[in-house]
Design an enzyme around this catalytic site. Structure first.
Site, PDB file in Angstrom:
ATOM      1  N   GLU A  79      -2.373  31.032  45.251  1.00 53.42           N
ATOM      2  CA  GLU A  79      -2.500  32.492  45.197  1.00 53.42           C
ATOM      3  C   GLU A  79      -2.831  33.100  46.556  1.00 53.42           C
ATOM      4  O   GLU A  79      -2.269  34.118  46.954  1.00 53.42           O
ATOM      5  CB  GLU A  79      -3.568  32.902  44.182  1.00 53.42           C
ATOM      6  CG  GLU A  79      -3.119  32.813  42.723  1.00 53.42           C
ATOM      7  CD  GLU A  79      -3.167  31.402  42.151  1.00 53.42           C
ATOM      8  OE1 GLU A  79      -3.608  30.477  42.869  1.00 53.42           O
ATOM      9  OE2 GLU A  79      -2.749  31.218  40.990  1.00 53.42           O
TER      10      GLU A  79
ATOM     11  N   HIS B  83      -8.693  34.057  31.047  1.00 57.50           N
ATOM     12  CA  HIS B  83      -7.380  34.711  31.042  1.00 57.50           C
ATOM     13  C   HIS B  83      -7.420  36.148  30.537  1.00 57.50           C
ATOM     14  O   HIS B  83      -6.366  36.739  30.340  1.00 57.50           O
ATOM     15  CB  HIS B  83      -6.404  33.957  30.129  1.00 57.50           C
ATOM     16  CG  HIS B  83      -5.827  32.714  30.710  1.00 57.50           C
ATOM     17  ND1 HIS B  83      -6.536  31.555  30.820  1.00 57.50           N
ATOM     18  CD2 HIS B  83      -4.598  32.453  31.217  1.00 57.50           C
ATOM     19  CE1 HIS B  83      -5.766  30.616  31.346  1.00 57.50           C
ATOM     20  NE2 HIS B  83      -4.585  31.134  31.603  1.00 57.50           N
TER      21      HIS B  83
END
Ligand SMILES: Cc1ncc(C[n+]2csc(CCOP(=O)(O)OP(=O)(O)O)c2C)c(N)n1
Lengths: 326, 329
Positions: B59, B128
């Site tokens: 990322e 999440h």
């Protein structure tokens, strides 16, 4: 090299006079690295550096006056005074920092190279970072990404043996950094970073390979900083005689010995170089002293682009407005 | 034309890729896989691996590479799977994307768009499901937008791409299957202004993103109880269009903030403060806030539902606000 040395000696002095504030990281001792690498770049190439970047900026062609004014925090500094010593930026020479986050510049270098590759330009991005950055995840992510995408980046690891006070062997299980890069299929060399000619030769070879589609390359440049990490550092982690030992390999003297023995330069020439460097530094200091402060009214400028500040970065860079080489 | 939120986003991506050769999409599984939420399905086949670019699970590197690519003259759209994972790239977003313009004295602007999923409701548990867009809304130099309607899903991307500065686009995971009518010629939308999604007179409900459909449903229910709720969709979390919601509260005299983020030090706190600053003397009752319970989101459906504001919670909060307000009657 002499220009960097004298410029930074002046900075150190100005710092003790509190003309320059904030963090100040000097490059003294490491000059051969910036000079050797940057000599091989073309104007359209890009450079990404860290907080120890005065030398890189100077050699890249950022005017000494604009660098010194930036150190002072003056409005005519190369970053408008807002960055200071650690954040030199200069779009006209494609100098992208000036990054104070260790390893933070590596992804940016990868992205610049990606932009060049995707737009079909044979441009090289040189990315400088210390050996301390090798312990950061971003180093590994970026080696992998650059190699995977075959991007035109030259990774230049300035291994001065210490990350602040932490010696490489105290922070890395594998201290051969070229081996680390090679693990990502990135061609890597270890170079004597105190010998500008050796750096230049290795860098030219690597730059050529990168420019000709060879993908990313990695140079580990073994060097040493003669000064403390920053002006705040009492330097208790390394022995004085170690520093002294490295001082015998002062890159200026190493080069001078070659020039003299080969009969390329004489004392008079050295004096002229000293004079020119002194004049450049004096001009830079005078410029910074006389430079205006940015008015407080403009404090909130450049948080978002506005009419007066929006411009394509490339418009002022050697790539030209359309991103094509002029 | 009936489309889903997912299709509207995909159309926006396709449109951007067609319109501007500098645009490319990059992220984890955006290409061959079709996007982890199937948003970019088919684009890889249509535009090729250069412009719909799969990245490794890195990322920080690929978000940072987006910044570099923007500096190099491209218009990258970077997709990060969820806002939870974007934390691995927070350094690049905050320390580089948001600061370069300022630190460089205006020389280096970063025309980058970062898309990510946010929010809960799908039993994905605590790593999440969070709503952290308020964290990004905290940062000067960024623009944070949250499309909650099909029009905005279709139109915000292009506007974001035209912005010279970094824009973060928060797509609520629970909205992807939202379906409805969208004009075939739906185009770019304003991302400077909040929108009044429903006019009303008794209170203003201020919300955004995944909470909007719930708030609209609640407003419908409240109408049956003769409570007229005005609904303001913030759309842009930074910079906040306070003129629109403060203006609404000056007419309705009551404000309820519905935010899927946590209450402490979050978006709802900011909005409540701005309502108080801007409409204090027009208020008939203290500003109310309805937020997610302050726990890491649990997996079991009943617990997750209990944690996240639901339609009934909005109805109850609105009812209490209107009926219990000290200035009422
Ligand atoms: C992400 C991050 N962690 C810590 C620091 C604090 N810090 C500044 S310089 C430095 C040492 C870096 O050493 P190295 O990368 O070898 O570069 P050098 O200073 O030797 O040129 C540290 C730890 C930082 N700036 N950024």
């Amino acid at each position: 090299m002499l220009r960097i040395r004298r410029f930074e000696e002046a900075c150190a002095q100005l710092y003790t006079q509190t003309k320059i504030r904030g963090f100040l990281h000097l490059y003294i001792g490491e000059e051969a690295v910036a000079v050797g690498v940057l000599e091989g770049l073309l104007p359209e190439d890009a450079v990404v550096a860290t907080y120890r970047e005065h030398g890189h900026a100077l050699i890249r062609g950022v005017p000494a006056t604009a660098i010194m004014a930036e150190m002072y925090g003056k409005a005519t500094g190369c970053s408008g005074g807002r960055g200071g010593s650690m954040h030199l930026f200069h779009a006209p020479t494609r100098f992208y920092g000036g990054n104070a986050i260790v390893a933070g510049g590596l992804p940016i270098a990868v992205g610049l190279a990606l932009a060049d590759a995707m737009q079909g330009r044979s441009v090289v991005t040189a990315c400088f970072f210390g050996e301390g950055a090798v312990a950061e995840g971003e180093f590994h992510e970026c080696m992998n990404l650059a190699a995977l995408w075959h991007l035109p980046v030259l990774f230049c690891c300035e291994n001065n043996l210490y990350a602040m006070g932490t010696a490489l062997a105290r922070s890395e299980s594998e201290t051969n950094l070229a081996v680390k890069a090679a693990a990502y299929e990135v061609p890597a060399w270890t170079v004597d970073g105190m010998d500008v000619l050796a750096v230049e030769e290795a860098a030219r070879r690597a730059i050529d390979a990168v420019r000709n589609g060879g993908g990313p390359h990695f140079l580990e440049l073994r060097t040493y900083r003669f000064r403390a990490h920053s002006m705040f550092d009492p330097e208790r982690y390394r022995a004085k005689d170690e520093v002294e030992e490295w001082r015998h390999r002062d890159p200026l003297e190493v080069l001078w010995a070659v020039l003299e023995s080969e009969g390329i330069a004489d004392e008079a020439e050295r004096d002229r170089a000293e004079e020119a460097a002194a004049a450049e530094v004096a001009e830079a200091v005078a410029f910074a002293e006389a430079a205006p402060w940015e008015p407080v009214e403009t404090l909130e400028r450049f948080v978002y682009s506005d009419e007066s500040s929006v411009h394509d970065v490339l418009a002022s860079s050697p790539l030209g407005p359309g991103g094509r080489r002029r | 034309m009936t489309v889903t939120y997912r299709e509207a986003l995909r159309d926006a991506l396709r449109d951007a890729l067609v319109r501007d050769p500098r645009v490319f999409l990059m992220g984890e599984d955006v290409g061959r896989y079709g996007g982890c939420f199937a948003v970019s399905m088919g684009l890889y086949e249509e535009f090729g691996p250069e412009r719909v670019r799969d990245t490794p699970l890195s990322e920080s590197a690929f978000v940072g590479a987006g910044i570099g690519a923007a500096l190099g003259g491209l218009r990258p759209i970077v997709e990060v799977m969820t806002v939870n994972f974007s934390l691995l790239a927070l350094d690049q977003i905050l320390n580089n994307a948001a600061t370069l313009l300022h630190m460089s004295g205006g020389q280096l602007n970063v025309p980058l768009v970062i898309r990510m999923t946010t929010g809960g409701g799908r039993q994905l548990a605590a790593q999440h499901s969070h709503s952290l867009e308020g964290w990004y809304a905290h940062i000067p130099g960024l623009r944070a937008v949250a499309p909650a309607t099909l029009e905005d899903a279709r139109g915000m991307l292009w506007t974001a791409l035209e912005d010279p500065d970094p824009v973060l686009l928060f797509e609520h995971g629970g909205l992807y299957n939202l379906e409805g009518e969208l004009a075939p010629d739906a185009g770019p939308v304003d991302i400077d202004r909040a929108a009044v999604r429903r006019a009303g007179t008794d209170l203003t409900v201020i919300t955004y993103g995944g909470m909007l459909p719930k708030v609209m449903a609640a407003a419908e229910q409240l109408a049956g109880e003769r409570i007229s709720a005005e609904v303001v969709d913030l759309r842009t979390l930074r910079p906040l269009d306070d003129a629109t919601f403060v203006g609404s509260v000056t007419r309705t005299h009551r404000a309820l903030v519905v935010d899927e983020g946590w209450r402490s030090v979050g978006m709802s706190a900011e909005i409540a403060a701005r309502v108080t600053e801007g409409a204090f003397y027009d208020l008939d009752a203290p500003v109310e806030r309805l937020c997610t319970t302050e726990v890491p989101l649990p997996h079991p459906k009943h617990l997750e539902d209990a944690a996240i504001p639901q339609v009934d919670d909005v109805v109850a909060a609105a009812r209490a606000l209107v009926q219990g307000g000290p200035g009422d009657g």
